[in-house]
Design a protein around this motif. Structure first.
Motif, mmCIF file in Angstrom:
data_model
loop_
_atom_site.group_PDB
_atom_site.id
_atom_site.type_symbol
_atom_site.label_atom_id
_atom_site.label_comp_id
_atom_site.label_asym_id
_atom_site.label_seq_id
_atom_site.Cartn_x
_atom_site.Cartn_y
_atom_site.Cartn_z
ATOM 1 N N SER A 34 18.569 15.983 86.713
ATOM 2 C CA SER A 34 18.783 14.797 85.880
ATOM 3 C C SER A 34 18.173 13.553 86.525
ATOM 4 C CB SER A 34 20.280 14.582 85.629
ATOM 5 O OG SER A 34 20.983 14.383 86.846
ATOM 6 N N ILE A 35 18.255 13.471 87.865
ATOM 7 C CA ILE A 35 17.660 12.323 88.564
ATOM 8 C C ILE A 35 16.134 12.364 88.433
ATOM 9 C CG2 ILE A 35 17.412 11.166 90.789
ATOM 10 C CD1 ILE A 35 20.111 12.366 91.589
ATOM 11 N N TYR A 36 15.555 13.553 88.565
ATOM 12 C CA TYR A 36 14.101 13.717 88.442
ATOM 13 C C TYR A 36 13.627 13.300 87.051
ATOM 14 C CZ TYR A 36 9.506 15.963 88.470
ATOM 15 O OH TYR A 36 8.146 16.201 88.398
ATOM 16 N N LEU A 37 14.366 13.728 86.033
ATOM 17 C CA LEU A 37 13.953 13.419 84.662
ATOM 18 C C LEU A 37 13.990 11.920 84.396
ATOM 19 C CD1 LEU A 37 15.770 16.283 82.700
ATOM 20 C CD2 LEU A 37 13.365 16.170 83.379
ATOM 21 N N VAL A 38 14.982 11.229 84.948
ATOM 22 C CA VAL A 38 15.113 9.793 84.726
ATOM 23 C C VAL A 38 14.082 9.018 85.535
ATOM 24 C CG1 VAL A 38 16.609 7.791 85.079
ATOM 25 C CG2 VAL A 38 17.548 9.875 84.083
ATOM 26 N N GLN A 39 13.952 9.337 86.815
ATOM 27 C CA GLN A 39 13.130 8.514 87.707
ATOM 28 C C GLN A 39 11.644 8.867 87.651
ATOM 29 O OE1 GLN A 39 14.722 8.443 91.718
ATOM 30 N NE2 GLN A 39 16.144 6.811 91.149
ATOM 31 N N ALA A 94 9.019 24.846 88.362
ATOM 32 C CA ALA A 94 8.021 24.331 89.303
ATOM 33 C C ALA A 94 6.723 23.941 88.595
ATOM 34 C CB ALA A 94 7.741 25.371 90.381
ATOM 35 N N ALA A 95 6.408 24.647 87.494
ATOM 36 C CA ALA A 95 5.152 24.380 86.787
ATOM 37 C C ALA A 95 5.287 23.320 85.701
ATOM 38 C CB ALA A 95 4.634 25.686 86.163
ATOM 39 N N ALA A 96 6.506 22.969 85.312
ATOM 40 C CA ALA A 96 6.731 22.059 84.186
ATOM 41 C C ALA A 96 6.224 20.644 84.491
ATOM 42 C CB ALA A 96 8.215 22.020 83.835
ATOM 43 N N GLN A 97 5.633 20.028 83.456
ATOM 44 C CA GLN A 97 5.129 18.661 83.585
ATOM 45 C C GLN A 97 5.676 17.733 82.502
ATOM 46 O OE1 GLN A 97 3.230 17.618 86.079
ATOM 47 N NE2 GLN A 97 2.940 19.638 87.000
ATOM 48 N N GLU A 98 6.077 18.285 81.362
ATOM 49 C CA GLU A 98 6.546 17.499 80.229
ATOM 50 C C GLU A 98 8.036 17.725 79.999
ATOM 51 O OE1 GLU A 98 4.602 15.403 78.688
ATOM 52 O OE2 GLU A 98 2.726 16.010 79.678
ATOM 53 N N LEU A 99 8.679 16.744 79.368
ATOM 54 C CA LEU A 99 10.111 16.832 79.126
ATOM 55 C C LEU A 99 10.464 18.039 78.260
ATOM 56 C CD1 LEU A 99 12.890 15.507 79.535
ATOM 57 C CD2 LEU A 99 12.465 14.175 77.450
ATOM 58 N N TRP A 100 9.655 18.326 77.241
ATOM 59 C CA TRP A 100 9.964 19.450 76.354
ATOM 60 C C TRP A 100 9.877 20.778 77.100
ATOM 61 C CZ3 TRP A 100 6.718 23.518 75.305
ATOM 62 C CH2 TRP A 100 5.352 23.349 75.598
ATOM 63 N N SER A 160 13.748 16.989 96.565
ATOM 64 C CA SER A 160 14.048 17.514 95.238
ATOM 65 C C SER A 160 14.039 16.438 94.162
ATOM 66 C CB SER A 160 15.426 18.201 95.241
ATOM 67 O OG SER A 160 15.392 19.391 95.985
ATOM 68 N N VAL A 161 14.302 15.191 94.547
ATOM 69 C CA VAL A 161 14.329 14.109 93.566
ATOM 70 C C VAL A 161 12.934 13.857 92.989
ATOM 71 C CG1 VAL A 161 14.839 11.665 93.226
ATOM 72 C CG2 VAL A 161 16.332 13.060 94.661
ATOM 73 N N GLN A 162 11.901 14.128 93.778
ATOM 74 C CA GLN A 162 10.538 13.863 93.325
ATOM 75 C C GLN A 162 9.616 15.070 93.449
ATOM 76 O OE1 GLN A 162 9.629 10.424 95.805
ATOM 77 N NE2 GLN A 162 10.066 9.039 94.085
ATOM 78 N N SER A 163 10.067 16.149 94.070
ATOM 79 C CA SER A 163 9.237 17.331 94.272
ATOM 80 C C SER A 163 9.880 18.552 93.623
ATOM 81 C CB SER A 163 9.047 17.593 95.778
ATOM 82 O OG SER A 163 8.492 18.866 96.000
ATOM 83 N N LYS A 164 9.042 19.501 93.220
ATOM 84 C CA LYS A 164 9.555 20.729 92.597
ATOM 85 C C LYS A 164 9.402 21.944 93.509
ATOM 86 C CE LYS A 164 7.102 19.785 88.944
ATOM 87 N NZ LYS A 164 6.428 19.885 87.637
#
Length: 414
Positions: A34-39, A94-100, A160-164
């Motif tokens: 959730s933090i990654y998605l927001v920030q 790990a491969a995801a780039q978009e919210l969907w 984890s907040v900014q890396s996958k």
């Protein structure tokens, strides 16, 4: 105690140890989603809440079927398919780039968890004698929290907040877990219990049976409100601490709160379980619900690390009361030929995990990150709505077991 541990089936040990490593790598990544998605992606709290909640929603829709199929065709096939699929899910993160894409992958995450978890818990019940079941179920719960003690701190260090990158580690660990499960099933195939005297009902019949079980339905509804607290902790509290300017380093603080939660479980589990097992399993559930509700209200009032830490400890004691007796309760009220189905259908209580992040996100959007009481006090009151349903379940269970004793006495006389 040593003798009791030696009597635990090797497959049960595989599930317990595998659970520990699985939760270690999962807690390195998922709690920070959730933090990654927001920030990083710039998602709103409501969008984040929906993305996080879809995992539980998917789990609700599939969990009863996964448990039922494991009753029907066996635990091995279901567990192996789900655990290797779960590994693929983490590589997908790990491969995801978009919210969907995160939305889709997290939905698959919920499906895999909802299929694997009831099957593995039913397997623990299958291979464990009745006198050791409380020990085994609580060892599994301790394993979960032992993993969570270190996972968030390691995840924070790995970025984890900014890396996958932690998602890749999780995928590799679940591949290894699956290989070990396959090996253990192969080695101990002849020792596994075979139920040849019962016939597993069709799916509709199985769902009808659980739906007519008044004790089970009351427990299910009551625990939906309990489970809401978990979703709020992982999503709403994470966003609140991270984005609230009152807390100078919210990301680090949240990781410490996760670790404090897990450490408190390990410290409190044994004494709490020793006391709780003296009562009907529903008494700890009722008390646990009350503590979860109180802790949620205190999160909104906390202005510093002291009250925040106390709230986490209170939350954790409620969690221990709930989690330590839930599996024993389901094992106690389920029919032998439907054990996997009961463990699967109870997964519907994850509706709480679906509702909580969405409601929490809406409240955060409405009142802002700086207004803790307006966000968390209503959430605490909602969680407390589970108590009346659990009280009803307690009354019904007592009546059922009293009737069963009377029938047995009449049969003995006859």
């Amino acid at each position: 105690m040593k003798q009791r541990l030696q009597q635990i089936h090797p497959l049960a040990w595989t599930i317990i140890v595998g659970t520990m490593f699985g939760r270690l790598v999962t807690s390195m990544s998922i709690p920070f989603l959730s933090i990654y998605l927001v920030q990083v992606l710039g998602a709103t709290p409501t969008q984040t809440g929906i993305t996080v909640a879809v995992s539980s929603l998917a789990g609700i829709l599939i969990s009863f079927y996964g448990g039922y199929i494991s009753d029907k065709i066996g635990r091995k096939v279901i567990m192996l398919i789900s655990v290797f699929s779960w590994a693929g899910v983490f590589f997908g993160f790990a491969a995801a780039q978009e919210l969907w894409v995160f939305f889709l992958v997290n939905m698959l995450n919920g499906i895999c968890r909802a299929v694997f978890e009831p099957s593995s818990r039913a397997l623990l019940s299958d291979v464990t004698p009745a006198k050791h079941k409380l020990l085994v179920f609580n060892l599994r719960y301790a394993a979960i929290n032992l993993g969570v003690v270190f996972g968030p701190i390691i995840g924070l260090q790995l970025g984890s907040v900014q890396s996958k990158f932690p998602f890749i580690i999780a995928g590799i660990v679940y591949i290894v877990y699956g290989l070990v499960i396959f090996l253990q099933f192969t080695l101990h195939r002849s020792a596994l219990p075979v139920h040849t005297d019962v016939t597993t009902p069709r799916l509709r019949e199985a769902l009808t049976t659980t739906g007519k079980d008044g004790v089970f339905v009351s427990v299910l509804i009551g625990t939906i409100f309990c489970i809401m607290a978990y979703g709020l902790f992982d999503s709403t509290l994470a966003q609140y601490l991270t984005m609230n300017t009152h807390f100078s380093n919210g990301k680090q603080l949240f990781s410490y709160m996760l670790s404090l939660n897990a450490v408190t479980v390990l410290v409190m589990q044994y004494p709490v379980v020793r006391i709780a097992r003296r009562f009907s399993p529903l008494v700890p559930l009722i008390l646990g619900n009350a503590l979860l509700a109180c802790s949620m209200m205190l999160f909104g009032l906390a202005g510093g690390i002291g009250l925040l830490s106390f709230s986490v400890v209170l939350f954790t004691i409620g969690e221990v009361l709930l989690a330590s007796m839930m599996d024993m309760l389901i094992d106690r009220i389920s029919k032998p030929e439907l054990k996997g189905t009961y463990f699967g259908v109870i997964g519907f209580n994850n509706l709480g995990n679906v509702i909580a992040p969405v409601i929490g996100g809406l409240l955060l959007d409405e009142f802002g990150m700086q207004n803790g009481p307006a966000v968390f006090l209503p959430l605490g009151l909602i969680i407390a709505l589970g108590i009346p349903f659990l009280l009803i379940a307690k009354k019904k269970l007592a009546a059922r077991e009293r009737d069963a004793v009377q029938v047995k006495e009449q049969m003995d006389i006859a």
